[in-house]
Motif scaffolding. Structure first.
Motif, PDB file in Angstrom:
ATOM      1  N   SER A   1       0.950  -1.131  -0.049  1.00 50.07           N
ATOM      2  CA  SER A   1      -0.229   0.031   0.263  1.00 50.07           C
ATOM      3  C   SER A   1       0.789   1.230  -0.001  1.00 50.07           C
ATOM      4  CB  SER A   1      -0.944  -0.120   1.208  1.00 50.07           C
ATOM      5  OG  SER A   1      -0.335   0.027   2.600  1.00 50.07           O
ATOM      6  N   VAL A   2       1.939   1.353   0.966  1.00 52.54           N
ATOM      7  CA  VAL A   2       2.810   2.410   0.865  1.00 52.54           C
ATOM      8  C   VAL A   2       3.564   2.716  -0.665  1.00 52.54           C
ATOM      9  CG1 VAL A   2       4.994   3.205   1.660  1.00 52.54           C
ATOM     10  CG2 VAL A   2       3.497   2.291   3.068  1.00 52.54           C
TER      11      VAL A   2
ATOM     12  N   ILE B   1       2.156   1.642  -3.467  1.00 56.94           N
ATOM     13  CA  ILE B   1       1.333   2.117  -4.597  1.00 56.94           C
ATOM     14  C   ILE B   1       0.843   3.945  -4.132  1.00 56.94           C
ATOM     15  CG2 ILE B   1      -1.250   2.064  -5.029  1.00 56.94           C
ATOM     16  CD1 ILE B   1      -0.896  -1.018  -4.630  1.00 56.94           C
ATOM     17  N   THR B   2       0.911   4.123  -2.965  1.00 59.15           N
ATOM     18  CA  THR B   2       0.463   5.431  -2.568  1.00 59.15           C
ATOM     19  C   THR B   2       1.768   6.371  -3.187  1.00 59.15           C
ATOM     20  OG1 THR B   2      -0.647   4.983  -0.811  1.00 59.15           O
ATOM     21  CG2 THR B   2       0.262   7.130  -0.668  1.00 59.15           C
ATOM     22  N   HIS B   3       2.943   5.875  -3.076  1.00 60.03           N
ATOM     23  CA  HIS B   3       4.025   6.497  -3.625  1.00 60.03           C
ATOM     24  C   HIS B   3       4.102   6.795  -5.050  1.00 60.03           C
ATOM     25  CE1 HIS B   3       8.244   8.082  -3.906  1.00 60.03           C
ATOM     26  NE2 HIS B   3       8.269   7.114  -4.802  1.00 60.03           N
TER      27      HIS B   3
ATOM     28  N   MET C   1       1.271   6.445  -7.096  1.00 59.78           N
ATOM     29  CA  MET C   1       0.237   7.518  -7.404  1.00 59.78           C
ATOM     30  C   MET C   1       0.534   9.045  -7.229  1.00 59.78           C
ATOM     31  SD  MET C   1      -1.886   5.405  -8.837  1.00 59.78           S
ATOM     32  CE  MET C   1      -3.214   6.716  -9.069  1.00 59.78           C
ATOM     33  N   GLU C   2       1.050   9.223  -6.154  1.00 64.19           N
ATOM     34  CA  GLU C   2       1.513  10.583  -5.959  1.00 64.19           C
ATOM     35  C   GLU C   2       2.443  10.989  -6.789  1.00 64.19           C
ATOM     36  OE1 GLU C   2       2.906  10.158  -1.805  1.00 64.19           O
ATOM     37  OE2 GLU C   2       0.927  10.751  -0.865  1.00 64.19           O
TER      38      GLU C   2
END
Length: 78
Positions: free
Chosen positions: A8-9, A11-13, A15-16
């Motif tokens: 999840s981290v 993916i978040t990175h 996407m940002e």
């Protein structure tokens, strides 16, 4: 970001970074884009782990083998 970060981290990175790279432009069809970007390598890794055995892969993924075959064909993986 480190190799020990949860998915999840990562993916978040990613996407940002994607939004930053757009420089304020609005993306379109983002859900489809994201699924296509993630699903192909996801299936590739699973198929490698099961040595191409679609029955085992479908069981691991929790999907029907016919569904798996359709996805593999969509991404030109079979």
């Amino acid at each position: 970001m480190t190799k020990n970060d949860p998915l999840s981290v990562c993916i978040t990175h990613a996407m940002e970074k994607y939004f930053d790279d757009l420089n304020g432009q609005e993306p379109t069809n983002l859900h489809n884009f994201f699924i296509n970007e993630v699903e192909k390598p996801f299936l590739e890794v699973v198929m490698q782990r099961v040595n191409g055995n679609q029955t085992r892969a479908a069981d691991i993924l929790g999907i029907n083998r016919n569904t798996l075959r359709k996805k593999l064909k969509t991404y030109d993986l079979c």
